[in-house]
Design an enzyme around this catalytic site. Structure first.
Site, short mmCIF file in Angstrom:
data_model
loop_
_atom_site.label_atom_id
_atom_site.label_comp_id
_atom_site.label_asym_id
_atom_site.label_seq_id
_atom_site.Cartn_x
_atom_site.Cartn_y
_atom_site.Cartn_z
N SER A 30 59.91 -73.14 69.56
CA SER A 30 59.09 -73.99 68.69
C SER A 30 59.01 -75.40 69.26
O SER A 30 60.02 -75.94 69.71
CB SER A 30 59.71 -74.08 67.30
OG SER A 30 60.06 -72.81 66.84
N HIS A 61 48.10 -65.42 66.33
CA HIS A 61 48.99 -66.07 67.28
C HIS A 61 49.30 -65.16 68.45
O HIS A 61 50.47 -64.89 68.75
CB HIS A 61 50.30 -66.49 66.60
CG HIS A 61 50.22 -67.83 65.99
ND1 HIS A 61 50.49 -68.99 66.69
CD2 HIS A 61 49.87 -68.23 64.75
CE1 HIS A 61 50.31 -70.02 65.89
NE2 HIS A 61 49.93 -69.59 64.70
N HIS A 83 60.85 -61.80 68.57
CA HIS A 83 62.19 -61.95 67.98
C HIS A 83 62.68 -60.65 67.37
O HIS A 83 61.88 -59.86 66.86
CB HIS A 83 62.16 -63.02 66.88
CG HIS A 83 61.72 -64.37 67.35
ND1 HIS A 83 60.40 -64.72 67.44
CD2 HIS A 83 62.43 -65.44 67.77
CE1 HIS A 83 60.31 -65.97 67.88
NE2 HIS A 83 61.52 -66.42 68.10
N TYR A 85 64.14 -60.35 64.60
CA TYR A 85 63.86 -60.31 63.16
C TYR A 85 62.46 -59.80 62.83
O TYR A 85 62.17 -59.42 61.70
CB TYR A 85 64.11 -61.67 62.49
CG TYR A 85 63.22 -62.80 62.97
CD1 TYR A 85 61.88 -62.88 62.59
CD2 TYR A 85 63.73 -63.80 63.78
CE1 TYR A 85 61.07 -63.92 63.03
CE2 TYR A 85 62.93 -64.86 64.22
CZ TYR A 85 61.60 -64.90 63.84
OH TYR A 85 60.81 -65.92 64.28
N GLU A 86 61.58 -59.78 63.84
CA GLU A 86 60.23 -59.27 63.60
C GLU A 86 60.23 -57.74 63.50
O GLU A 86 59.24 -57.15 63.09
CB GLU A 86 59.29 -59.72 64.73
CG GLU A 86 59.03 -61.22 64.73
CD GLU A 86 58.17 -61.64 65.91
OE1 GLU A 86 56.95 -61.45 65.86
OE2 GLU A 86 58.74 -62.16 66.90
N ALA A 113 64.45 -73.51 68.97
CA ALA A 113 64.81 -74.40 67.86
C ALA A 113 66.09 -73.83 67.27
O ALA A 113 66.26 -72.61 67.21
CB ALA A 113 63.70 -74.38 66.81
N MET A 211 67.88 -67.91 66.36
CA MET A 211 67.51 -66.49 66.21
C MET A 211 66.87 -65.90 67.46
O MET A 211 66.12 -64.93 67.39
CB MET A 211 66.55 -66.34 65.02
CG MET A 211 67.08 -66.87 63.71
SD MET A 211 65.84 -66.75 62.41
CE MET A 211 66.57 -67.77 61.11
N SER A 212 67.15 -66.50 68.63
CA SER A 212 66.55 -65.93 69.86
C SER A 212 67.56 -66.01 71.01
O SER A 212 68.70 -65.63 70.84
CB SER A 212 65.27 -66.71 70.22
OG SER A 212 65.54 -68.07 70.44
N ASN A 235 67.20 -79.04 62.54
CA ASN A 235 67.79 -79.26 61.20
C ASN A 235 69.29 -79.06 61.32
O ASN A 235 69.75 -78.46 62.30
CB ASN A 235 67.22 -78.21 60.22
CG ASN A 235 67.49 -76.78 60.69
OD1 ASN A 235 66.81 -76.28 61.60
ND2 ASN A 235 68.49 -76.14 60.12
N HIS A 247 61.15 -73.41 56.71
CA HIS A 247 60.45 -73.26 57.98
C HIS A 247 59.57 -74.48 58.23
O HIS A 247 59.39 -74.91 59.37
CB HIS A 247 59.62 -71.97 57.95
CG HIS A 247 58.94 -71.66 59.24
ND1 HIS A 247 59.61 -71.62 60.43
CD2 HIS A 247 57.64 -71.39 59.53
CE1 HIS A 247 58.75 -71.34 61.40
NE2 HIS A 247 57.55 -71.20 60.88
#
Ligand code: HPA
Length: 272
Positions: A30, A61, A83, A85-86, A113, A211-212, A235, A247
């Site tokens: 990101s 995207h 990812h 999570y996808e 990120a 997460m990657s 964050n 997000h």
């Protein structure tokens, strides 16, 4: 088809379009999208046109691979990371990184990120990865091994080459950017962590959570590639400050630091 067979098929598919040989592969997290626009006379291949490349789950995207030059280097940019999570299997998650290495990249720069766990960190900080914790997600190497990619039981004692960590720190200094160093922990997502999980991860030695990246680093190291990781701390992780995560907040922080992130990765690429 095994994950390895899929990567070979994807490689053939790219080779029907270009014989470009990258020195460096850069996987965009990101806030780094703008890097792809900095390449002069780019060769752009939409990932949906590459056989076996995982189909993007985010409508509108579509991912792309961008080949071209940054400074004195041939680079390949992956703007279309997928990812875990996808819903992808881990062999699909690491296909882009493996593909880049088959195409010739000797060094992979993984960007992301992440949420800061180390209390000395602040939102907007950059962290050069010195190590990682990946045991909370499945290994991308699970299943039959293909020895032509790498050994069954690869060593992971120095995933992030110390010399390259040093180069990244120097690149940051040269552009007047202060960076932190630390350990990245990969969580499975897509939910953000609970404060209890974040506290536990901190005790395990993690400075940031995302997460990657960690599984991509394992796949790259398996193939003998050099790996550099850079996190943008968008964050502080849940419970470190008394704020809810969203997000939107992550995207806003990523946008605000985009110019600095692009500048850092460009300078680093030139130094490699
Ligand atoms: N946790 C996990 N992944 C993230 C975070 C976080 O707090 N921020 C950005 N990516």
């Amino acid at each position: 088809m095994t994950g390895y067979e899929k990567v070979r098929t994807a490689e053939k598919s790219v080779r029907e379009r270009t014989d470009f040989k990258p020195d460096i592969a850069i996987v965009l997290g990101s806030g780094l999208g703008a890097l792809a626009e900095q390449i002069e006379n780019p060769i752009v291949i939409p990932t949906q046109e590459i056989a076996c490349y995982p189909k993007s789950t985010v409508s509108g995207h579509a991912g792309k691979l961008v080949f071209g030059r940054i400074g004195n280097k041939n680079v390949a940019i992956v703007s279309g990371r997928v990812h875990y999570y996808e819903g992808y299997e881990m062999d699909e998650v690491v296909l882009p990184v493996r593909l880049m290495i088959l195409l010739g990249a000797k060094t992979v720069i993984l960007t992301n990120a992440a949420g800061g766990i180390n209390p000395a960190f602040h939102s907007g900080d950059f962290m050069i990865l010195t190590g990682q914790i990946a045991q909370f997600v499945p290994s991308p190497l699970r299943g039959a091994n293909d020895e032509s990619f790498g050994p069954r039981f690869p060593d992971m004692s120095e995933i992030y080459d110390k010399n390259l960590v040093q180069k990244a720190v120097e690149a940051a200094k040269e552009i007047g950017l202060e960076v932190k160093k630390g350990v990245y922990l990969q969580a499975s997502g897509p939910n953000y962590e609970s404060p209890e999980e974040v506290r536990a991860f901190g005790r395990l030695g993690a400075d940031a959570v995302g997460m990657s990246t960690a599984v991509e680093a394992i796949a790259a190291k398996h193939m003998g590639s050099s790996v550099i990781g850079i996190s943008l701390i968008t964050n502080m992780a849940a419970g470190i400050q008394n704020e809810k995560l969203s997000h939107e907040e992550v995207k806003k922080a990523a946008d605000e630091r985009s110019a600095a992130f692009v500048c850092l990765v460009k300078r680093l690429s030139e130094k490699l």
